[in-house]
Scaffold this active site. Sequence first.
Site, short mmCIF file in Angstrom:
data_model
loop_
_atom_site.label_atom_id
_atom_site.label_comp_id
_atom_site.label_asym_id
_atom_site.label_seq_id
_atom_site.Cartn_x
_atom_site.Cartn_y
_atom_site.Cartn_z
N CYS A 80 7.99 0.71 3.59
CA CYS A 80 6.75 1.31 3.09
C CYS A 80 6.65 2.73 3.65
CB CYS A 80 5.53 0.48 3.50
SG CYS A 80 4.04 0.99 2.64
N HIS A 162 -1.84 0.84 -1.52
CA HIS A 162 -0.83 1.73 -2.10
C HIS A 162 -1.56 2.64 -3.10
CE1 HIS A 162 2.16 -1.59 -0.93
NE2 HIS A 162 2.04 -0.71 0.03
N GLU A 165 -1.95 10.06 -5.59
CA GLU A 165 -3.03 11.05 -5.63
C GLU A 165 -2.53 12.41 -6.09
OE1 GLU A 165 -6.09 9.31 -2.26
OE2 GLU A 165 -4.53 10.70 -1.59
N HIS A 179 2.06 6.49 -1.99
CA HIS A 179 2.29 5.53 -0.91
C HIS A 179 2.72 4.18 -1.49
CE1 HIS A 179 0.12 2.60 2.09
NE2 HIS A 179 1.38 2.74 2.44
N SER A 304 -7.76 8.38 3.78
CA SER A 304 -8.21 7.21 2.99
C SER A 304 -8.52 7.73 1.60
CB SER A 304 -9.46 6.59 3.61
OG SER A 304 -10.53 7.51 3.50
N SER A 309 -5.99 14.18 3.91
CA SER A 309 -4.68 13.74 4.35
C SER A 309 -3.96 14.95 4.93
CB SER A 309 -3.89 13.17 3.18
OG SER A 309 -4.54 12.03 2.65
N HIS A 326 0.65 6.94 11.11
CA HIS A 326 1.00 6.92 9.68
C HIS A 326 -0.23 6.94 8.79
CE1 HIS A 326 -0.43 2.88 9.57
NE2 HIS A 326 0.13 2.57 8.42
N GLY A 327 -1.40 7.09 9.38
CA GLY A 327 -2.62 7.09 8.59
C GLY A 327 -3.79 7.04 9.54
N GLY A 329 -5.64 4.17 9.88
CA GLY A 329 -5.62 2.83 10.46
C GLY A 329 -6.88 2.07 10.13
#
Length: 397
Positions: A80, A162, A165, A179, A304, A309, A326-327, A329
């Site tokens: 992923c 997933h 965008e 994603h 999100s 981002s 990685h984000g 969370g």
Amino acid sequence: MSGRKEDVVPEKIAPKALSWASVLEEKTRAQAVQTAGMPFIHPHLALMPDAHLGKGATVGSVIPTDRAIIPAAVGVDIGCGMDAVRTQWTAEDLAGRDLRALRTGIERAVPLSAGKDNRRLIDSAAARVEQLERLAGEHQLDPARYAANWTLQLGSLGSGNHFIEVSLDTDDRVWLFLHSGSRGVGNKIASQHIAVAQEQCRRQRVELPDRDLAYLVEGTAEFDAYLRELRWAQEFARLNRAEMMDRVRQQIARLMGAEVEAELEVSCHHNYTEQEEHFGRRVWLSRKGAISARKGEWGLIPGSMGTRSYVVRGKGNRDSLCSAPHGAGRMHSRSAARKRFTQQQLREAMAGIEYRDTDAFLDEHPGAYKDIDQVMVDAADLVEVVHELRQVVNVKG
Ligand code: 5GP
Ligand code: MN
Ligand code: MN
């Protein structure tokens, strides 16, 4: 939480665990400490700012293992990750265009799962399927054993968080961002090898603090079989994202009346294992919800569906094993988030963004995730921010 980074970065939470997370649930901390106690961890586990509870091992953790691998420490969605493209267009070029048509076009071009829709589209994926067939042949493995329709899964987004965008950076430049991972076939491969590891540990009478921390030992046939299929699934995930990005590029090209000229392309896995050298030893490095952040390396950290981002470059921080979050969370479980947020609140959070207005995404409300700004403060020694993106179109799985 004060948010001052000197309070937290990094904190030694166990003899072999360092944490960069200023927001950390007690259960998550305990899970990471438990994993860090496995005897073959070298030099230490690195817990990222976006850490949250996972199956066996924590999401948002970097797990270096010496002569063994814990399949659950790679995650069930093998490979992923995120792909992004910076296009030649600006916000001005997009002005007045039909973004709803772009969204529905993308939704049609990239199905959520293998099925009759993807069958119609699969021609474009033929070369990639062939590449994966060749790879399977070379390593004498048979992905159809896991999913008879795996070829149709290539080019499908999957569900949950997933996403695809279209975003703008602070120079108003248009980006494509997505994603996804190795879909059903990768999931089956992961589950199978977690089960094999459990069986191996049971036979050897290994006492595990959690069954999902079961591991495979280097030099065994089971380890080799896992590694072959893991690598195949990682490649499937990479090609799956490339296939989807091609289709998204086609859709925006149709809207703009010109081909995409990519000025920068970034692709990174955030659930994977590679052999890497850290603190004097060659180890199996599993990043489960973490990206590689060697000095100068490009990376992607999404917030999100309704927040910023980031496109980043690694700082090569040695203690973090050259890794980054990685984000944002997840902070609230899907069920808790569904109770907490209303469709009206989601509408407010998504103001100005073209998305599918449905209560199916309540569990994806930005408030279900940690504050991405805090995550980026915590990650200040791990990455440098190069571009900050805000989405104008969001397609959810
Ligand atoms: P995971 O890989 O652990 O499933 O999630 C990766 C991260 O993606 C999440 O922690 C969250 O920060 C981010 N994310 C989830 N949904 C979206 C979305 O729709 N758009 C963007 N930009 N980020 C998202
Ligand atoms: Mn992911
Ligand atoms: Mn995934």
